[in-house]
Scaffold this active site. Structure first.
Site, PDB file in Angstrom:
ATOM      1  N   GLU A  48      28.335 -58.725 -19.320  1.00 31.71           N
ATOM      2  CA  GLU A  48      28.637 -60.134 -19.025  1.00 31.71           C
ATOM      3  C   GLU A  48      29.722 -60.698 -19.938  1.00 31.71           C
ATOM      4  O   GLU A  48      29.885 -60.231 -21.061  1.00 31.71           O
ATOM      5  CB  GLU A  48      27.381 -60.985 -19.281  1.00 31.71           C
ATOM      6  CG  GLU A  48      26.204 -60.600 -18.456  1.00 31.71           C
ATOM      7  CD  GLU A  48      24.958 -61.367 -18.882  1.00 31.71           C
ATOM      8  OE1 GLU A  48      23.899 -61.061 -18.341  1.00 31.71           O
ATOM      9  OE2 GLU A  48      25.044 -62.253 -19.748  1.00 31.71           O
TER      10      GLU A  48
ATOM     11  N   CYS B 202      33.408 -65.910 -24.319  1.00 26.59           N
ATOM     12  CA  CYS B 202      32.383 -65.142 -25.017  1.00 26.59           C
ATOM     13  C   CYS B 202      32.357 -63.738 -24.412  1.00 26.59           C
ATOM     14  O   CYS B 202      32.161 -63.590 -23.210  1.00 26.59           O
ATOM     15  CB  CYS B 202      31.047 -65.861 -24.824  1.00 26.59           C
ATOM     16  SG  CYS B 202      29.632 -64.954 -25.389  1.00 26.59           S
TER      17      CYS B 202
ATOM     18  N   CYS C  58      22.048 -52.817 -26.447  1.00 27.08           N
ATOM     19  CA  CYS C  58      22.156 -53.050 -27.886  1.00 27.08           C
ATOM     20  C   CYS C  58      21.090 -52.237 -28.605  1.00 27.08           C
ATOM     21  O   CYS C  58      19.987 -52.075 -28.099  1.00 27.08           O
ATOM     22  CB  CYS C  58      21.967 -54.537 -28.175  1.00 27.08           C
ATOM     23  SG  CYS C  58      22.242 -54.965 -29.897  1.00 27.08           S
TER      24      CYS C  58
ATOM     25  N   CYS D 241      16.367 -57.004 -30.981  1.00 30.07           N
ATOM     26  CA  CYS D 241      15.743 -58.306 -31.297  1.00 30.07           C
ATOM     27  C   CYS D 241      14.673 -58.635 -30.247  1.00 30.07           C
ATOM     28  O   CYS D 241      14.908 -58.469 -29.044  1.00 30.07           O
ATOM     29  CB  CYS D 241      16.803 -59.404 -31.330  1.00 30.07           C
ATOM     30  SG  CYS D 241      18.077 -59.079 -32.550  1.00 30.07           S
TER      31      CYS D 241
ATOM     32  N   CYS E 233      15.506 -61.192 -27.417  1.00 31.83           N
ATOM     33  CA  CYS E 233      16.769 -61.048 -26.686  1.00 31.83           C
ATOM     34  C   CYS E 233      16.609 -60.142 -25.472  1.00 31.83           C
ATOM     35  O   CYS E 233      16.113 -59.023 -25.575  1.00 31.83           O
ATOM     36  CB  CYS E 233      17.836 -60.497 -27.622  1.00 31.83           C
ATOM     37  SG  CYS E 233      19.384 -60.088 -26.802  1.00 31.83           S
TER      38      CYS E 233
ATOM     39  N   GLY F 139      25.411 -56.968 -26.912  1.00 33.41           N
ATOM     40  CA  GLY F 139      25.712 -55.940 -27.905  1.00 33.41           C
ATOM     41  C   GLY F 139      25.937 -56.477 -29.294  1.00 33.41           C
ATOM     42  O   GLY F 139      26.097 -57.679 -29.497  1.00 33.41           O
TER      43      GLY F 139
ATOM     44  N   CYS G 222      22.501 -64.586 -23.490  1.00 30.32           N
ATOM     45  CA  CYS G 222      22.926 -63.206 -23.465  1.00 30.32           C
ATOM     46  C   CYS G 222      21.999 -62.298 -22.653  1.00 30.32           C
ATOM     47  O   CYS G 222      20.803 -62.256 -22.861  1.00 30.32           O
ATOM     48  CB  CYS G 222      22.954 -62.814 -24.937  1.00 30.32           C
ATOM     49  SG  CYS G 222      22.888 -61.148 -25.372  1.00 30.32           S
TER      50      CYS G 222
HETATM   51  N1  SAH Z   1      24.565 -59.173 -31.419  1.00 24.78           N
HETATM   52  C1  SAH Z   1      25.240 -60.288 -31.944  1.00 24.78           C
HETATM   53  C2  SAH Z   1      26.061 -61.038 -30.922  1.00 24.78           C
HETATM   54  C3  SAH Z   1      25.507 -61.106 -29.553  1.00 24.78           C
HETATM   55  S1  SAH Z   1      23.978 -61.994 -29.344  1.00 24.78           S
HETATM   56  C4  SAH Z   1      24.263 -61.241 -32.597  1.00 24.78           C
HETATM   57  O1  SAH Z   1      23.053 -61.051 -32.458  1.00 24.78           O
HETATM   58  O2  SAH Z   1      24.737 -62.138 -33.279  1.00 24.78           O
HETATM   59  C5  SAH Z   1      24.661 -63.601 -29.209  1.00 24.78           C
HETATM   60  C6  SAH Z   1      23.716 -64.715 -29.523  1.00 24.78           C
HETATM   61  O3  SAH Z   1      22.803 -64.897 -28.412  1.00 24.78           O
HETATM   62  C7  SAH Z   1      22.874 -64.512 -30.768  1.00 24.78           C
HETATM   63  O4  SAH Z   1      23.073 -65.557 -31.710  1.00 24.78           O
HETATM   64  C8  SAH Z   1      21.491 -64.493 -30.213  1.00 24.78           C
HETATM   65  O5  SAH Z   1      20.605 -64.999 -31.120  1.00 24.78           O
HETATM   66  C9  SAH Z   1      21.589 -65.323 -28.940  1.00 24.78           C
HETATM   67  N2  SAH Z   1      20.470 -65.118 -28.025  1.00 24.78           N
HETATM   68  C10 SAH Z   1      19.913 -63.964 -27.644  1.00 24.78           C
HETATM   69  N3  SAH Z   1      18.861 -64.195 -26.817  1.00 24.78           N
HETATM   70  C11 SAH Z   1      18.774 -65.538 -26.680  1.00 24.78           C
HETATM   71  C12 SAH Z   1      17.892 -66.406 -25.940  1.00 24.78           C
HETATM   72  N4  SAH Z   1      16.932 -65.933 -25.185  1.00 24.78           N
HETATM   73  N5  SAH Z   1      18.103 -67.741 -26.046  1.00 24.78           N
HETATM   74  C13 SAH Z   1      19.108 -68.232 -26.788  1.00 24.78           C
HETATM   75  N6  SAH Z   1      19.966 -67.479 -27.497  1.00 24.78           N
HETATM   76  C14 SAH Z   1      19.792 -66.132 -27.442  1.00 24.78           C
HETATM   77 FE1  SF4 Z   2      19.900 -58.840 -31.230  1.00 20.79          FE
HETATM   78 FE2  SF4 Z   2      22.389 -59.657 -30.661  1.00 20.79          FE
HETATM   79 FE3  SF4 Z   2      21.565 -57.167 -30.025  1.00 20.79          FE
HETATM   80 FE4  SF4 Z   2      20.567 -59.261 -28.692  1.00 20.79          FE
HETATM   81  S1  SF4 Z   2      22.671 -58.591 -28.698  1.00 20.79           S
HETATM   82  S2  SF4 Z   2      19.432 -57.484 -29.518  1.00 20.79           S
HETATM   83  S3  SF4 Z   2      20.520 -60.808 -30.326  1.00 20.79           S
HETATM   84  S4  SF4 Z   2      21.762 -58.021 -32.074  1.00 20.79           S
END
Ligand code: SAH
Ligand code: SF4
Length: 358
Positions: A90, A116, A123, A127, A130, A173, A347
């Protein structure tokens, strides 16, 4: 399925000039890629047909294609791309500022946009909040696939090559897990005869791989970093971001202090707010202490729920109280307005939706 080929978007102008002779042809092609947003070799009208044919044996021009688009009322557009191997990622087109017109409808200032982009299919970080993490890790994106997201979004929105744009590496990612391709893409974006997007306009968001923060810093690309902090103690942070075990909060803060930044700028800390997890004022107090000797800016993000998650979106009043506490104690803090809330804004959510429908 076609066998994937490298893309012409994989190269800086200098690299392209080594690959394509005579080198003035490489310069012309570079212009076709970044000023005309050419999609295939046939678009490149002033390039001899024989050279176009030769190149098309080895390369593609555009390695990704738009397969889905969701447009939000606030001007946010979410794109789903298919890569040559059929995988999907995306990217999001975000309108940051509306255009300004005077009473005679004359344009005073153009609208401002941020793109973005994704850096990986899936990834490795895992997390727990996520959606991207749920599908595991598939592969890194190439530099060309990262660059192509911006080129395709600019083309699709008729955004001229010389109009300013910001890039945030906040899509799917973990950018620092794909550091070499990321750095190469950053350099390609910076090309003066290409899109000329300076490091200052590019922000790398990371879940906090502290050793890689140092590596990125040593590359001196002039980019900003954003740290996805999300928690103020290691127990909760490890629950949310399992690799926090190896790169704990303290190691991240120390890496940020070593990172070369423009002294007038601030490092952004993202704090994803989850109801009853980290939305209390005790956490706000710890956050102030944690960031006390860093020039920091905090961005509070509403957790965006999806089917199957145990986490909940925080209440608006708790978000505001959290923000007010930080501001009162000297920390710059914004609440990320829920851009594209009516589309699948966080994301991984558009990809998930599309796969569910397939
Ligand atoms: N991997 C990197 C960048 C991509 S994730 C990182 O983690 O920083 C981009 C952002 O999307 C992160 O700040 C993450 O916390 C947020 N994100 C992921 N899942 C989310 C959700 N369900 N609601 C809101 N933000 C979310
Ligand atoms: Fe975590 Fe960012 Fe990877 Fe989602 S994309 S699993 S928020 S590190």
């Amino acid at each position: 399925m076609l066998i994937p080929k490298p893309s012409l978007l994989d190269f800086t102008q200098k690299e392209l000039m080594q690959l394509i002779k005579p080198s003035f042809r490489a310069k012309q092609i570079f212009g076709w890629l970044y000023h005309q947003y050419a999609e295939n070799f046939d678009d490149m009208l002033n390039i001899p047909k024989s050279l176009r044919e030769e190149l098309s044996q080895k390369y593609v021009v555009n390695p990704i294609k738009i397969i889905r688009k969701e447009i939000s009322e606030d001007g946010t557009i979410k794109y789903l791309f298919e890569l040559q191997d059929g995988k999907t990622v995306e990217a999001v087109w975000l309108k940051m500022k509306d255009e300004l017109r005077d009473i005679n409808d004359v344009l005073i200032q153009e609208a401002k946009y941020t793109i973005c982009v994704s850096t990986q299919v899936g990834c490795k970080v895992g997390c727990t909040f996520c959606l991207t993490a749920k599908g595991g890790f598939t592969r890194d994106l190439t530099a060309g696939e990262i660059v192509a997201q911006v080129v395709n979004l600019k083309r699709d929105n008729n955004h001229k090559h010389n109009r300013k744009i910001n890039i945030v590496y906040m899509g799917m990612g973990e950018p620092l897990d794909n550091l070499d391709n990321l750095a190469h893409a950053i350099e390609i974006f910076q090309e003066n005869e290409g899109l000329a997007i300076s490091g200052k306009r590019q922000t790398v968001s990371t879940s906090g791989l502290s050793s890689k923060i140092d590596k990125l810093g040593a590359m001196d690309l002039g980019v900003h970093i954003a740290i996805s902090l999300h928690a103020v103690d290691d127990t909760l942070r490890t629950e949310l971001i399992p690799m926090n075990k190896a790169h704990n909060i303290n190691s991240i803060i120390e890496a940020v202090k070593r990172f070369p930044i423009d002294t007038r700028k601030r490092v952004m800390f993202e704090y994803l707010v989850i109801k009853d997890k980290n939305d209390d004022l005790g956490s706000a107090k710890k956050l102030v202490k944690l960031l006390s000797d860093i020039k920091a800016k905090v961005n509070l993000i509403y957790f965006n729920p999806y089917p199957g998650t145990e986490y909940k979106r925080p209440k608006k009043e708790d978000m505001i109280a959290f923000q007010e506490y930080l501001v009162k104690h000297g920390l710059l803090c914004t609440i990320r307005d829920s851009k594209g809330i009516d589309i699948s804004a966080a994301c991984g959510q558009l990809k998930e939706k599309t796969e569910g429908e397939r």
